[in-house]
Design a protein around this motif. Structure first.
Motif, PDB file in Angstrom:
ATOM      1  N   GLU A 128     -35.445   6.022 -44.003  1.00 35.01           N
ATOM      2  CA  GLU A 128     -34.927   4.688 -44.247  1.00 35.01           C
ATOM      3  C   GLU A 128     -33.445   4.559 -43.904  1.00 35.01           C
ATOM      4  N   LEU A 129     -32.762   5.673 -43.661  1.00 35.52           N
ATOM      5  CA  LEU A 129     -31.343   5.626 -43.318  1.00 35.52           C
ATOM      6  C   LEU A 129     -31.157   5.141 -41.889  1.00 35.52           C
ATOM      7  N   ALA A 130     -30.055   4.445 -41.669  1.00 37.31           N
ATOM      8  CA  ALA A 130     -29.727   4.001 -40.312  1.00 37.31           C
ATOM      9  C   ALA A 130     -29.372   5.219 -39.462  1.00 37.31           C
ATOM     10  N   ALA A 131     -29.703   5.173 -38.186  1.00 36.88           N
ATOM     11  CA  ALA A 131     -29.385   6.276 -37.279  1.00 36.88           C
ATOM     12  C   ALA A 131     -27.877   6.403 -37.136  1.00 36.88           C
ATOM     13  N   THR A 132     -27.388   7.619 -37.356  1.00 34.44           N
ATOM     14  CA  THR A 132     -25.958   7.874 -37.261  1.00 34.44           C
ATOM     15  C   THR A 132     -25.715   9.354 -37.011  1.00 34.44           C
ATOM     16  N   ALA A 150     -47.624  21.442 -56.513  1.00 37.94           N
ATOM     17  CA  ALA A 150     -47.784  20.050 -56.081  1.00 37.94           C
ATOM     18  C   ALA A 150     -46.526  19.215 -56.322  1.00 37.94           C
ATOM     19  N   ALA A 151     -45.899  19.356 -57.465  1.00 34.53           N
ATOM     20  CA  ALA A 151     -44.729  18.530 -57.785  1.00 34.53           C
ATOM     21  C   ALA A 151     -43.566  18.753 -56.813  1.00 34.53           C
ATOM     22  N   PRO A 152     -43.157  20.005 -56.548  1.00 36.59           N
ATOM     23  CA  PRO A 152     -42.055  20.173 -55.591  1.00 36.59           C
ATOM     24  C   PRO A 152     -42.404  19.731 -54.174  1.00 36.59           C
ATOM     25  N   VAL A 153     -43.650  19.931 -53.754  1.00 33.20           N
ATOM     26  CA  VAL A 153     -44.058  19.513 -52.408  1.00 33.20           C
ATOM     27  C   VAL A 153     -43.994  17.991 -52.306  1.00 33.20           C
ATOM     28  N   PHE A 154     -44.527  17.295 -53.294  1.00 28.29           N
ATOM     29  CA  PHE A 154     -44.508  15.835 -53.267  1.00 28.29           C
ATOM     30  C   PHE A 154     -43.078  15.312 -53.347  1.00 28.29           C
ATOM     31  N   SER A 155     -42.233  15.955 -54.127  1.00 29.33           N
ATOM     32  CA  SER A 155     -40.832  15.565 -54.232  1.00 29.33           C
ATOM     33  C   SER A 155     -40.115  15.707 -52.888  1.00 29.33           C
ATOM     34  N   ARG A 156     -40.362  16.814 -52.174  1.00 34.87           N
ATOM     35  CA  ARG A 156     -39.762  16.999 -50.848  1.00 34.87           C
ATOM     36  C   ARG A 156     -40.251  15.937 -49.872  1.00 34.87           C
ATOM     37  N   PHE A 157     -41.532  15.606 -49.957  1.00 37.68           N
ATOM     38  CA  PHE A 157     -42.088  14.555 -49.107  1.00 37.68           C
ATOM     39  C   PHE A 157     -41.375  13.233 -49.364  1.00 37.68           C
ATOM     40  N   LEU A 158     -41.179  12.870 -50.610  1.00 30.07           N
ATOM     41  CA  LEU A 158     -40.490  11.612 -50.937  1.00 30.07           C
ATOM     42  C   LEU A 158     -39.042  11.643 -50.450  1.00 30.07           C
ATOM     43  N   ARG A 159     -38.387  12.794 -50.544  1.00 29.55           N
ATOM     44  CA  ARG A 159     -37.017  12.927 -50.044  1.00 29.55           C
ATOM     45  C   ARG A 159     -36.983  12.716 -48.530  1.00 29.55           C
ATOM     46  N   HIS A 160     -37.954  13.273 -47.815  1.00 27.77           N
ATOM     47  CA  HIS A 160     -38.033  13.078 -46.370  1.00 27.77           C
ATOM     48  C   HIS A 160     -38.257  11.605 -46.034  1.00 27.77           C
TER      49      HIS A 160
END
Length: 168
Positions: free
Chosen positions: A147-151, A132-142
């Protein structure tokens, strides 16, 4: 241009496989076939601040479902809960029934219901919730990438990937 015409291999962007069918991200915002599991994040139907991290192991179909603060799901006792069912349905929309069934090693590949029935017929065991922890961490990273501007500029954190070809 490279001899075989594959310019994308020398760029900092990877090809994205389009979903089998469009899907709504409100119920299951994150689903992936990784680490020998179908795994994802499923929104709670009763609390907007709660999500569930669900997973099903390849071959054994051992499953786990817990909240984002690592509390066990109340419905995942001896059988798949509704969060796991929603995750399977969305995985089939994202990747297609054949790919999901092949990854999980399920013989039935007609649709999400057939895949679920084939797995539950084997009486899968409840799994270790340590995924659960690594899956949730990857989700938060995604989510952070959204939130990044398109570039088209490279992302510094992605520059560690080795290059497979020299640019001529």
């Amino acid at each position: 241009m490279f001899p075989d015409g594959e310019v994308w291999e020398a760029s900092s962007a990877a090809r994205v496989i389009p979903p089998a069918r469009p899907r709504k991200l409100a119920k299951v915002p994150f689903v992936e076939l990784a680490d020998g599991r179908l795994q994802g994040v499923v929104s709670s139907g009763s609390d907007i601040g709660r999500v569930y991290v669900s997973s099903i192991a390849t071959r054994s179909y051992a499953f786990a479902c817990s909240t984002n603060n690592n509390r066990p799901c109340g419905g995942a006792h001896g059988s798949f809960c509704k969060h796991i069912g929603a995750m399977i349905t969305e995985a089939v929309l994202q990747y297609g029934a054949d790919r999901v069934a092949r990854y999980l090693r399920v013989d039935a590949a007609a649709d999400a219901r057939a895949i679920t029935e084939a797995m539950t017929a084997t009486r899968p065991a409840q799994a270790d919730r340590s995924a659960a922890a690594p899956v949730f961490s990857r989700f938060l990273r995604h989510l952070g990438y959204l939130e990044l501007a398109a570039t088209t500029a490279p992302l510094p954190e992605m520059q560690w990937f080795p290059s497979t070809r020299a640019v001529a």
